[in-house]
Scaffold this active site. Structure first.
Site, mmCIF file in Angstrom:
data_model
loop_
_atom_site.group_PDB
_atom_site.id
_atom_site.type_symbol
_atom_site.label_atom_id
_atom_site.label_comp_id
_atom_site.label_asym_id
_atom_site.label_seq_id
_atom_site.Cartn_x
_atom_site.Cartn_y
_atom_site.Cartn_z
ATOM 1 N N MET A 1 0.830 -1.206 0.000
ATOM 2 C CA MET A 1 0.000 0.000 0.000
ATOM 3 C C MET A 1 0.868 1.261 0.000
ATOM 4 O O MET A 1 0.530 2.271 0.615
ATOM 5 C CB MET A 1 -0.934 -0.021 1.202
ATOM 6 C CG MET A 1 -1.860 -1.224 1.241
ATOM 7 S SD MET A 1 -3.153 -1.155 -0.001
ATOM 8 C CE MET A 1 -4.292 -0.037 0.796
ATOM 9 N N GLN A 55 6.319 -0.372 8.656
ATOM 10 C CA GLN A 55 6.858 -1.436 7.810
ATOM 11 C C GLN A 55 8.144 -0.976 7.123
ATOM 12 O O GLN A 55 8.162 0.039 6.435
ATOM 13 C CB GLN A 55 5.829 -1.845 6.754
ATOM 14 C CG GLN A 55 6.276 -3.041 5.931
ATOM 15 C CD GLN A 55 5.232 -3.474 4.930
ATOM 16 O OE1 GLN A 55 5.263 -3.056 3.790
ATOM 17 N NE2 GLN A 55 4.299 -4.313 5.365
ATOM 18 N N CYS A 85 6.533 -7.522 -0.873
ATOM 19 C CA CYS A 85 6.267 -6.613 -1.988
ATOM 20 C C CYS A 85 6.742 -7.229 -3.301
ATOM 21 O O CYS A 85 7.903 -7.626 -3.418
ATOM 22 C CB CYS A 85 6.951 -5.266 -1.766
ATOM 23 S SG CYS A 85 6.647 -4.088 -3.116
ATOM 24 N N LYS A 124 5.876 -9.678 7.111
ATOM 25 C CA LYS A 124 4.894 -9.768 6.023
ATOM 26 C C LYS A 124 5.558 -10.469 4.845
ATOM 27 O O LYS A 124 6.648 -10.089 4.426
ATOM 28 C CB LYS A 124 4.452 -8.355 5.612
ATOM 29 C CG LYS A 124 3.528 -8.299 4.385
ATOM 30 C CD LYS A 124 2.106 -8.676 4.728
ATOM 31 C CE LYS A 124 1.221 -8.720 3.488
ATOM 32 N NZ LYS A 124 1.017 -7.411 2.856
ATOM 33 N N ASN A 185 -3.982 -12.485 4.289
ATOM 34 C CA ASN A 185 -4.075 -11.249 3.513
ATOM 35 C C ASN A 185 -4.287 -11.597 2.047
ATOM 36 O O ASN A 185 -3.859 -12.644 1.581
ATOM 37 C CB ASN A 185 -2.790 -10.432 3.722
ATOM 38 C CG ASN A 185 -2.713 -9.208 2.843
ATOM 39 O OD1 ASN A 185 -1.789 -9.059 2.050
ATOM 40 N ND2 ASN A 185 -3.665 -8.307 2.966
ATOM 41 N N GLY A 186 -4.943 -10.700 1.341
ATOM 42 C CA GLY A 186 -5.156 -10.883 -0.091
ATOM 43 C C GLY A 186 -6.623 -11.075 -0.429
ATOM 44 O O GLY A 186 -7.234 -12.053 0.009
ATOM 45 N N ASP A 187 -7.219 -10.139 -1.162
ATOM 46 C CA ASP A 187 -8.597 -10.224 -1.647
ATOM 47 C C ASP A 187 -9.639 -10.232 -0.535
ATOM 48 O O ASP A 187 -10.761 -10.708 -0.739
ATOM 49 C CB ASP A 187 -8.792 -11.463 -2.534
ATOM 50 C CG ASP A 187 -7.966 -11.422 -3.797
ATOM 51 O OD1 ASP A 187 -7.525 -10.325 -4.176
ATOM 52 O OD2 ASP A 187 -7.749 -12.494 -4.399
ATOM 53 N N GLY A 209 -6.124 -4.668 2.792
ATOM 54 C CA GLY A 209 -5.324 -3.681 2.089
ATOM 55 C C GLY A 209 -6.168 -2.928 1.093
ATOM 56 O O GLY A 209 -6.833 -1.948 1.418
#
Length: 306
Positions: A1, A55, A85, A124, A185-187, A209
């Protein structure tokens, strides 16, 4: 992000309610230069009693450790290490998800950060670099042994970028491998996707996110549905225009008028898309704060948050 979860947006999300907010990714090497615009990314004064995680991204242990000390002194409550990332400019510099290709080096970086601060350190990451190198469970176990206190896993490999669907079921192997909390995390965009992600992953929580773009209240909505909390009071009609105007003006104060006006455009587009508001193109072309604020009032005064 990166470029999204800056201090103004985190303040807004925190105002509606969240368990934790995380800064945009900060490059450790740039943090050591003391450049004001870089240090600003790590600011954490939300004005609310809510912890902020900062982060950090980098490829060498020493700069990461020094940057961790700096953000700890700036008021961060948690240090998060980015090994997820997928951006080419990040992985091309051997940072972000590229570290998952060299787990021994990744562990040296983790150990350096853990040893540098008294704060909790989290990690992460993704499932792996590609479908032939799914090593998140192994790396998670080693990270836990090195002192990492929580692990967030995006359910895609680096080579998937953001294509396809996040594989929440694949995160279950990480949940089973460690005793520290694992976060999926994700969607995850609403309460239903959060429930499914928790069920398939066996994770202790979820991280939102992109699902919060244009909807800073989304985290509070999901928490209310999952844990029986009170629903957040969403802005209605004129209140939505007031909230967006306040966010816009906070960005102008934070970045300065010229930079803030430009960076705020993506948020205005997301708000407009979420609320079905008109005048998007006009808001993207304005060159003064006064004109933009007038368009916000015209576009959102009769719209409601959802």
């Amino acid at each position: 992000m990166a470029g999204i979860t800056d201090l103004p947006f985190r303040r807004l999300v925190a105002r509606f309610g969240a368990g934790l907010v995380v800064s945009e990714m900060v490059a450790s090497g740039e943090m050591l230069t003391a450049k004001p615009s870089v240090r600003a990314k790590a600011r954490s004064e939300l004005g609310l009693d809510l912890p902020t995680s900062v982060q950090l991204a980098g490829r060498e242990p020493e700069p990461m450790a020094e940057a961790a000390k700096i953000v700890a002194d700036m008021g961060a409550k948690i240090i998060d290490i980015n090994m997820g990332c997928p951006a080419k400019k990040v992985t091309g510099g051997a940072s972000g998800a590229a570290l998952m290709r060299v787990p021994d080096h990744a562990l040296r970086l983790i150990e350096a950060v853990v040893g540098a601060v008294d704060l909790p350190v989290t990690l992460k990451m993704r499932l792996g670099w590609d479908s032939d190198q799914i090593n998140a469970p192994e790396l998670a176990k080693r990270a836990e042994s090195a002192g990492v206190r929580m692990i967030v896993v995006h359910g895609r490999t680096r080579m998937q970028f953001y294509n396809g669907r996040a594989d929440w079921g694949a995160i279950a192997a990480v949940s089973e491998a460690v005793s520290v909390p694992v976060v999926a995390n994700g969607d995850i965009v609403d309460a239903e996707s959060a429930r499914v992600a928790l069920h398939r992953s066996g994770a202790a929580g979820v991280m939102v996110g992109r699902g919060a773009q244009g909807a800073p209240w989304r985290l509070a909505q999901i928490a209310a549905a999952l844990y029986g909390r009170a629903l957040p009071q969403l802005p209605r009609e004129g209140e939505l225009a007031d909230m967006i105007s306040e966010h816009y003006e906070d960005m102008l104060r934070f970045y300065g008028s010229d930079v803030g006006l430009r960076l705020a455009r993506k948020h205005l587009r997301w708000y407009a898309e979420a609320a079905g508001a008109p005048l998007v193109d006009e808001m993207m072309r304005t060159t003064t704060p006064e004109a933009t604020l007038a368009l916000i009032r015209a576009a959102f005064s009769e719209r409601v948050a959802a």
